[in-house]
Write a protein that holds these residues in place. Sequence first.
Motif, PDB file in Angstrom:
ATOM      1  N   LEU A   5      39.867  45.715  33.736  1.00 41.79           N
ATOM      2  CA  LEU A   5      40.140  47.111  33.378  1.00 41.79           C
ATOM      3  C   LEU A   5      38.874  47.932  33.202  1.00 41.79           C
ATOM      4  N   TYR A   6      37.720  47.263  33.074  1.00 41.99           N
ATOM      5  CA  TYR A   6      36.487  47.981  32.757  1.00 41.99           C
ATOM      6  C   TYR A   6      35.448  47.887  33.875  1.00 41.99           C
ATOM      7  N   VAL A   7      35.830  47.329  35.005  1.00 45.48           N
ATOM      8  CA  VAL A   7      34.967  47.351  36.179  1.00 45.48           C
ATOM      9  C   VAL A   7      35.071  48.720  36.829  1.00 45.48           C
ATOM     10  N   ASN A   8      33.960  49.250  37.310  1.00 42.26           N
ATOM     11  CA  ASN A   8      33.953  50.553  37.971  1.00 42.26           C
ATOM     12  C   ASN A   8      34.327  50.361  39.442  1.00 42.26           C
ATOM     13  N   TRP A   9      35.631  50.386  39.718  1.00 37.58           N
ATOM     14  CA  TRP A   9      36.121  50.123  41.072  1.00 37.58           C
ATOM     15  C   TRP A   9      35.906  51.335  41.985  1.00 37.58           C
ATOM     16  N   PRO A  10      35.803  51.120  43.300  1.00 32.66           N
ATOM     17  CA  PRO A  10      35.797  52.257  44.234  1.00 32.66           C
ATOM     18  C   PRO A  10      37.093  53.027  44.127  1.00 32.66           C
ATOM     19  N   LYS A  11      37.013  54.342  44.208  1.00 31.68           N
ATOM     20  CA  LYS A  11      38.208  55.182  44.071  1.00 31.68           C
ATOM     21  C   LYS A  11      38.822  55.537  45.424  1.00 31.68           C
ATOM     22  N   LEU A  12      38.050  55.467  46.499  1.00 25.92           N
ATOM     23  CA  LEU A  12      38.553  55.930  47.790  1.00 25.92           C
ATOM     24  C   LEU A  12      39.250  54.810  48.550  1.00 25.92           C
ATOM     25  N   ASN A  13      38.525  53.773  48.902  1.00 21.56           N
ATOM     26  CA  ASN A  13      39.121  52.607  49.554  1.00 21.56           C
ATOM     27  C   ASN A  13      39.208  51.472  48.533  1.00 21.56           C
ATOM     28  N   THR A  14      40.094  51.606  47.581  1.00 18.74           N
ATOM     29  CA  THR A  14      40.212  50.606  46.530  1.00 18.74           C
ATOM     30  C   THR A  14      40.725  49.294  47.115  1.00 18.74           C
ATOM     31  N   PRO A  15      40.007  48.177  46.915  1.00 19.03           N
ATOM     32  CA  PRO A  15      40.469  46.898  47.472  1.00 19.03           C
ATOM     33  C   PRO A  15      41.831  46.508  46.914  1.00 19.03           C
ATOM     34  N   GLN A  16      42.616  45.814  47.727  1.00 19.55           N
ATOM     35  CA  GLN A  16      43.940  45.387  47.305  1.00 19.55           C
ATOM     36  C   GLN A  16      43.866  44.473  46.093  1.00 19.55           C
ATOM     37  N   TYR A  17      42.844  43.591  46.080  1.00 23.35           N
ATOM     38  CA  TYR A  17      42.724  42.680  44.938  1.00 23.35           C
ATOM     39  C   TYR A  17      42.416  43.434  43.649  1.00 23.35           C
ATOM     40  N   ALA A  18      41.757  44.590  43.757  1.00 25.87           N
ATOM     41  CA  ALA A  18      41.500  45.404  42.564  1.00 25.87           C
ATOM     42  C   ALA A  18      42.793  46.027  42.051  1.00 25.87           C
ATOM     43  N   THR A  19      43.610  46.515  42.974  1.00 22.72           N
ATOM     44  CA  THR A  19      44.902  47.079  42.587  1.00 22.72           C
ATOM     45  C   THR A  19      45.746  46.053  41.840  1.00 22.72           C
ATOM     46  N   GLU A  20      45.818  44.859  42.424  1.00 25.91           N
ATOM     47  CA  GLU A  20      46.628  43.808  41.803  1.00 25.91           C
ATOM     48  C   GLU A  20      45.999  43.349  40.488  1.00 25.91           C
ATOM     49  N   GLY A  21      44.673  43.261  40.451  1.00 26.37           N
ATOM     50  CA  GLY A  21      43.987  42.797  39.247  1.00 26.37           C
ATOM     51  C   GLY A  21      44.159  43.748  38.079  1.00 26.37           C
ATOM     52  N   VAL A  22      44.080  45.058  38.341  1.00 32.21           N
ATOM     53  CA  VAL A  22      44.261  46.050  37.275  1.00 32.21           C
ATOM     54  C   VAL A  22      45.687  46.006  36.751  1.00 32.21           C
ATOM     55  N   GLN A  23      46.651  45.874  37.648  1.00 31.80           N
ATOM     56  CA  GLN A  23      48.049  45.797  37.210  1.00 31.80           C
ATOM     57  C   GLN A  23      48.281  44.562  36.337  1.00 31.80           C
ATOM     58  N   ASP A  24      47.733  43.426  36.768  1.00 28.83           N
ATOM     59  CA  ASP A  24      47.896  42.195  35.982  1.00 28.83           C
ATOM     60  C   ASP A  24      47.214  42.321  34.621  1.00 28.83           C
ATOM     61  N   ALA A  25      46.020  42.934  34.610  1.00 32.09           N
ATOM     62  CA  ALA A  25      45.282  43.080  33.352  1.00 32.09           C
ATOM     63  C   ALA A  25      46.025  43.992  32.384  1.00 32.09           C
ATOM     64  N   LEU A  26      46.683  45.044  32.901  1.00 37.54           N
ATOM     65  CA  LEU A  26      47.455  45.922  32.027  1.00 37.54           C
ATOM     66  C   LEU A  26      48.649  45.191  31.407  1.00 37.54           C
ATOM     67  N   VAL A  27      49.279  44.332  32.202  1.00 42.75           N
ATOM     68  CA  VAL A  27      50.396  43.541  31.670  1.00 42.75           C
ATOM     69  C   VAL A  27      49.899  42.627  30.555  1.00 42.75           C
ATOM     70  N   LYS A  28      48.759  41.984  30.756  1.00 45.18           N
ATOM     71  CA  LYS A  28      48.200  41.097  29.731  1.00 45.18           C
ATOM     72  C   LYS A  28      47.782  41.883  28.484  1.00 45.18           C
ATOM     73  N   ALA A  29      47.282  43.113  28.702  1.00 46.54           N
ATOM     74  CA  ALA A  29      46.843  43.931  27.569  1.00 46.54           C
ATOM     75  C   ALA A  29      48.019  44.276  26.648  1.00 46.54           C
TER      76      ALA A  29
END
Length: 579
Positions: A523-547
Amino acid sequence: MLKSGPMYFSYGLDLTNSFQRQASSDNSLPLWQRADDRFFWNKFISTDLVDFRAGGVNSSGFRATSTQPGVDPYILPVISGMLRLTTTAVKGKPLGFLLITRRSRHRTGTRYFSRGIDEEGHVSNFNETEQAIVLNDADPSSSFALGSSSGQAASRDVHILAYVQTRGSVPVYWAEVNKLKYTPDLQIRGVDSAVNSAKLHFEEQIKLYGDVYMVNLVNQKGREKRVKDAYEQMTRYLQSSSTEEAASDAKSPETVHIIEAPSVKQQFDRLHYVYFDFHNETKGLKWHRAQLLLDELNEPLLKQQYFHGVYSLNDRSGKVDVRSLQKSVVRTNCMDCLDRTNVVQSMLGRFTLNRMLQDLAVLRKGEAAQEDASFEHTFRNVWADNADVVSRSYSGTGALKTDFTRTGNRTKAGALQDLSNSITRYVRNNFMDGPRQDGFDIFSGAFLPDTSHSRGTLLFVDHRPLLIQSVPYVLLGCLFFVFIAAITHRLPDSSLWPLRFLQIFSTAVAGYCGNFMWTHGTLYVNWPKLNTPQYATEGVQDALVKATKDPLLGPLVKHGRVRSDGRMAHLEEGKKRKE
């Protein structure tokens, strides 16, 4: 992004192409039409001029009535990478020493946001490095002039001897996912899913360079072993049939591993895989152990040859008398294609340089250029500069262990510099590389802006819950209070316990916030905003569920409507869009 690495251009010399490719090009064409598309770094931002030149419509809707050849001088190819021209001498023989590295504009980006291969066959951090020596270049107006030398006649022919190497990421689908840990999580998709992409990559490599010797330097143990195994599996997929040979010693159970096709039945049988356990063999700065790899490559390097062209200073047509051609290429990689790769490439460059000078009779058989202390100093520093430039453009810092590359000795100052570079890499790769990756994607055309203003603004809105966003600020505020309380003098009659209570409370809050960030680092990594990697999308969603399961902040996060799919839509919008 523009400051991450130097760029170069020339009005007369095609910097995007090696000397060997230039020798067969049509010099009557303008520079931009002769340029190698891979290294034409400003190709995307020149498209309006290219369209106008062809008589088409540019992005502003302006149409040229006919072709416009007068535009050619304004379409000037720029390369990103490193270029160093040095006038030097070996054994009293004056010569020019050239090292040029061309960075590919395809799949370009930062260290952890650009890994592996894409569907079009482009690999991350692909660089072509060309080392050349120039003899008898006494005419200052010559395209290759490196400075005049007294006593040389301008009518002499100019000899250019050049050797090309490449580096690039392991050509499978893989990624390293930042989670604020020093070592990111490694993800590798099924190797068979990347076969078609690898075929596109190596078809281009074989067409341009001939046989490809793929030197793999990753570790054979630990997390890197999966990358090694994937590369070897890909090689077996590509070759029609494979024979394998491995050797071991006291230092490593697998010093060298070779995968070859016994005969050339199809195009990809021209791929030759050579694994070398670099870390184990050179442990303790025993770089001389890398000679084992050179011994293994000795026969291919002798067959490989190098480019030797003779240019007449009196012939301005640019015709070249080609004496020899390079018939194959060594493609080197480690995990980042930086530090280990730099060592091996400079070693191969030294080997070929000695061979060139012996063939020219500048050196006698058995002699080596490193015996000349002045030239050795030049050679070491130019290659170390190249290592720093390539590393800085990809990882954000200079290369590691360059003090040894420059001086041949490991120093305390060099060790401290490596520590500083490692810390800087960690900070940049986790907290600063997102916008830099966006810069690469905009400049190279990997991201095409949408005409919808609402979608454009949403891309840069932080959609994390406000509570999640506030945790780093609470952490810094508590640490600041504890620091101030520790150094502030109190009055003699003041009460001590309230301050101590606040210090203990602030320390506890800071510890909790730090642990929360470490646990949910995605949740605190500065991800690219334009071409956001798929693994980042999935990782942020999973991290929010854990939070939401956190005993203290979880209920507050859950009630903040953060699970709405609409709040995650911006991550999907960042995927690559093509016209």
